[in-house]
Design a protein around this motif. Structure first.
Motif, PDB file in Angstrom:
ATOM      1  N   ARG A 298       0.829  -1.217   0.000  1.00  0.00           N
ATOM      2  CA  ARG A 298       0.000   0.000   0.000  1.00  0.00           C
ATOM      3  C   ARG A 298       0.854   1.253   0.000  1.00  0.00           C
ATOM      4  N   CYS A 299       0.257   2.338  -0.468  1.00  0.00           N
ATOM      5  CA  CYS A 299       0.984   3.596  -0.438  1.00  0.00           C
ATOM      6  C   CYS A 299       0.018   4.764  -0.287  1.00  0.00           C
ATOM      7  N   ASN A 300       0.533   5.843   0.324  1.00  0.00           N
ATOM      8  CA  ASN A 300      -0.265   7.060   0.492  1.00  0.00           C
ATOM      9  C   ASN A 300       0.071   8.115  -0.561  1.00  0.00           C
ATOM     10  N   LEU A 301       0.998   7.818  -1.460  1.00  0.00           N
ATOM     11  CA  LEU A 301       1.240   8.680  -2.622  1.00  0.00           C
ATOM     12  C   LEU A 301       0.884   7.898  -3.884  1.00  0.00           C
ATOM     13  N   ARG A 302       0.895   8.599  -4.994  1.00  0.00           N
ATOM     14  CA  ARG A 302       0.584   7.948  -6.282  1.00  0.00           C
ATOM     15  C   ARG A 302       1.575   8.458  -7.327  1.00  0.00           C
ATOM     16  N   CYS A 303       2.867   8.285  -7.072  1.00  0.00           N
ATOM     17  CA  CYS A 303       3.870   8.810  -7.995  1.00  0.00           C
ATOM     18  C   CYS A 303       3.568   8.326  -9.413  1.00  0.00           C
ATOM     19  N   THR A 304       3.600   9.262 -10.343  1.00  0.00           N
ATOM     20  CA  THR A 304       3.139   8.938 -11.700  1.00  0.00           C
ATOM     21  C   THR A 304       3.991   7.863 -12.363  1.00  0.00           C
ATOM     22  N   TYR A 305       5.283   7.784 -12.000  1.00  0.00           N
ATOM     23  CA  TYR A 305       6.145   6.767 -12.615  1.00  0.00           C
ATOM     24  C   TYR A 305       6.033   5.419 -11.907  1.00  0.00           C
ATOM     25  N   CYS A 306       5.144   5.338 -10.910  1.00  0.00           N
ATOM     26  CA  CYS A 306       5.050   4.120 -10.100  1.00  0.00           C
ATOM     27  C   CYS A 306       3.676   3.467 -10.174  1.00  0.00           C
ATOM     28  N   MET A 307       2.609   4.259  -9.985  1.00  0.00           N
ATOM     29  CA  MET A 307       1.273   3.646  -9.971  1.00  0.00           C
ATOM     30  C   MET A 307       0.210   4.633 -10.454  1.00  0.00           C
ATOM     31  N   PRO A 308      -0.973   4.115 -10.846  1.00  0.00           N
ATOM     32  CA  PRO A 308      -2.015   5.001 -11.360  1.00  0.00           C
ATOM     33  C   PRO A 308      -2.696   5.797 -10.251  1.00  0.00           C
TER      34      PRO A 308
ATOM     35  N   GLY B  29       8.581  -0.928   0.450  1.00  0.00           N
ATOM     36  CA  GLY B  29       7.189  -1.233   0.119  1.00  0.00           C
ATOM     37  C   GLY B  29       6.928  -0.902  -1.345  1.00  0.00           C
ATOM     38  N   GLY B  30       5.744  -0.512  -1.689  1.00  0.00           N
ATOM     39  CA  GLY B  30       4.755   0.268  -0.974  1.00  0.00           C
ATOM     40  C   GLY B  30       5.408   1.267  -0.015  1.00  0.00           C
ATOM     41  N   GLU B  31       4.626   1.761   0.868  1.00  0.00           N
ATOM     42  CA  GLU B  31       5.170   2.708   1.840  1.00  0.00           C
ATOM     43  C   GLU B  31       5.313   2.012   3.201  1.00  0.00           C
TER      44      GLU B  31
ATOM     45  N   THR C 148      11.659   5.127   2.262  1.00  0.00           N
ATOM     46  CA  THR C 148      10.336   5.693   2.525  1.00  0.00           C
ATOM     47  C   THR C 148      10.085   6.936   1.693  1.00  0.00           C
ATOM     48  N   ASN C 149       8.810   7.257   1.512  1.00  0.00           N
ATOM     49  CA  ASN C 149       8.501   8.540   0.868  1.00  0.00           C
ATOM     50  C   ASN C 149       8.542   9.691   1.884  1.00  0.00           C
ATOM     51  N   GLY C 150       8.742   9.382   3.141  1.00  0.00           N
ATOM     52  CA  GLY C 150       8.963  10.408   4.153  1.00  0.00           C
ATOM     53  C   GLY C 150       7.709  10.955   4.802  1.00  0.00           C
TER      54      GLY C 150
ATOM     55  N   MET D 164       6.813  -2.332  -9.300  1.00  0.00           N
ATOM     56  CA  MET D 164       7.804  -1.987  -8.266  1.00  0.00           C
ATOM     57  C   MET D 164       7.169  -1.897  -6.869  1.00  0.00           C
ATOM     58  N   SER D 165       6.004  -1.253  -6.783  1.00  0.00           N
ATOM     59  CA  SER D 165       5.407  -1.022  -5.462  1.00  0.00           C
ATOM     60  C   SER D 165       4.983  -2.327  -4.791  1.00  0.00           C
ATOM     61  N   ALA D 166       4.733  -3.379  -5.566  1.00  0.00           N
ATOM     62  CA  ALA D 166       4.319  -4.653  -4.970  1.00  0.00           C
ATOM     63  C   ALA D 166       5.505  -5.603  -4.807  1.00  0.00           C
TER      64      ALA D 166
HETATM   65 FE1  SF4 Z   1       5.699   6.799  -4.817  1.00  0.00          FE
HETATM   66 FE2  SF4 Z   1       7.010   4.942  -3.317  1.00  0.00          FE
HETATM   67 FE3  SF4 Z   1       4.361   5.150  -3.260  1.00  0.00          FE
HETATM   68 FE4  SF4 Z   1       5.502   4.231  -5.474  1.00  0.00          FE
HETATM   69  S1  SF4 Z   1       5.539   3.222  -3.510  1.00  0.00           S
HETATM   70  S2  SF4 Z   1       3.784   5.689  -5.319  1.00  0.00           S
HETATM   71  S3  SF4 Z   1       7.392   5.450  -5.461  1.00  0.00           S
HETATM   72  S4  SF4 Z   1       5.826   6.736  -2.643  1.00  0.00           S
END
Ligand code: SF4
Ligand code: SAM
Length: 339
Positions: free
Chosen positions: A34-44, A82-84, A109-111, A334-336
């Motif tokens: 899971r993640c709390n961001l949606r970086c465009t180069y990583c996930m939709p 992760g994920g985050e 981490t994304n911080g 990558m995130s999974a």
């Molecule tokens: Fe961004 Fe990391 Fe989340 Fe991917 S897993 S959307 S790179 S913060």
């Protein structure tokens, strides 16, 4: 030196080695997809179908695998990702248990949330953090990650530094037309704050399958942009690290470039990866996995799990073959997998 427990075999563990003689001492553990961001180069933007909770390894399961890795397979470095990973419930307690294994322990981490958790993670035994930050401009950050959280990340970085989670490394993925004009600013920011800047070539591991080689900034382009500002002195690659390093001439500051695509470092790879659902991967780009969760939940003893682990590593391919015509992307993004 890792403390020994009654089920630890005596003597130094035999190295975790593949057919090409590469010894694996670095385990990347994904704590969640899971993640709390949606970086465009990583996930939709809409996120992904997250793993159902009962499929994720419990803390006890994860600890058991980490103990096998350190005590029976010679793993010396554990990297949580992760994920985050900061989204994992009870993270400080898990970190404290992992720290008892005696391996070097770091977190990518994304911080977001690090400002609050850094001191507790440090007390629990975490050694250092890598924080992802692709831009210093708030609007750009909001567009790139689809969340307006730049201030949280900057606070997280400062808190990590204050807590002594050093060296604090900052990871950025430069993408053409997105943040390519900020490379010097990012390095200057890192220099000013005592962080260590690293640039990562974007890889075909986004969940959308939209990776475009032409949009990737290559190591050569990154270095050319930096060299226009600072003379760069090559430092080489510390150990088997993926980052090649350059010193900003006349300063003690070092910049790293992880050029998985244009300067692959597969020949020196020392990494294995464990996904949040207990699948062992011998490469980021592997198309097959070994199901350690099934062994754990089926009652396998440590020796059986050790055998499966060694078999998985033995099957590792010599390289990722991203540039080849018949390159096949892994099923997982990558995130999974755990980046
Ligand atoms: Fe961004 Fe990391 Fe989340 Fe991917 S897993 S959307 S790179 S913060
Ligand atoms: N969420 C955490 C973070 O962003 O640091 C940890 C997981 S993230 C997958 C780990 C690293 O992978 C980050 O530095 C991120 O920028 C990088 N990353 C994600 N997608 C990537 C891609 N397609 N190519 C290269 N790096 C990528």
């Amino acid at each position: 030196m890792a403390p020994r427990t009654p089920d630890t075999p005596t003597g130094a563990p035999a190295p975790l080695v593949d057919r090409y003689g590469r010894v694996h001492t670095d385990l990347r553990i994904s704590l969640t997809d899971r993640c709390n961001l949606r970086c465009t180069y990583c996930m939709p933007a809409e996120g992904l179908d997250w793993l159902p909770r009962d499929q994720a390894l419990t803390d006890d399961e994860l600890l058991r695998l980490a103990r096998i890795a350190v005590h029976r397979l010679g793993v010396r470095t554990l990297r949580l990702t992760g994920g985050e990973p900061l989204l994992r419930r009870g993270l400080p307690a898990l970190v404290a248990r992992l720290a008892e294994l005696g391996a070097e322990l770091s977190l990518t981490t994304n911080g977001i949330g690090l400002a609050r958790s850094a001191p507790e993670l440090k007390r629990a035994g975490l050694h250092r953090v890598n924080v992802s930050l692709d831009t210093l401009r708030p609007e750009r950050y909001a567009a790139l990650t689809r969340r307006d959280r730049l201030a949280d990340v900057l606070a997280g970085l400062a808190a990590a530094q204050d807590a002594g989670l050093a060296p604090v490394k900052v990871n950025a993925v430069p993408v053409r037309g997105v943040n390519e004009d900020e490379l010097v600013d990012l390095v200057q920011f890192a220099v000013d704050h005592g962080y260590r800047m690293r640039f990562i070539e974007s890889m075909p591991l986004d969940a959308q399958g939209a990776w475009d080689r032409a949009a990737m900034l290559t190591a050569d382009e990154i270095l050319a942009a930096l060299a226009a500002r600072w003379p760069l002195v090559p430092v080489g690659r510390p150990g088997n690290a993926p980052a090649e390093e350059w010193r900003l001439d006349g300063t003690p500051h070092v910049v790293g470039v992880i050029a998985s695509v244009t300067r692959p470092f597969c020949g020196g790879c020392d990494r294995v990866r464990l996904t949040a659902d207990g699948q062992l991967r011998n490469c980021l780009f592997a198309t097959a996995e070994s199901d350690l969760r099934a062994l754990l939940r089926g009652g396998a003893d440590d020796a059986r799990i050790e055998r499966a682990w060694r078999d998985c590593v033995a099957r590792k391919a010599p390289g990722h073959r991203i540039g080849d015509a018949d390159f096949v992307r892994p099923d997982r993004p990558m995130s999974a997998i755990g980046g």
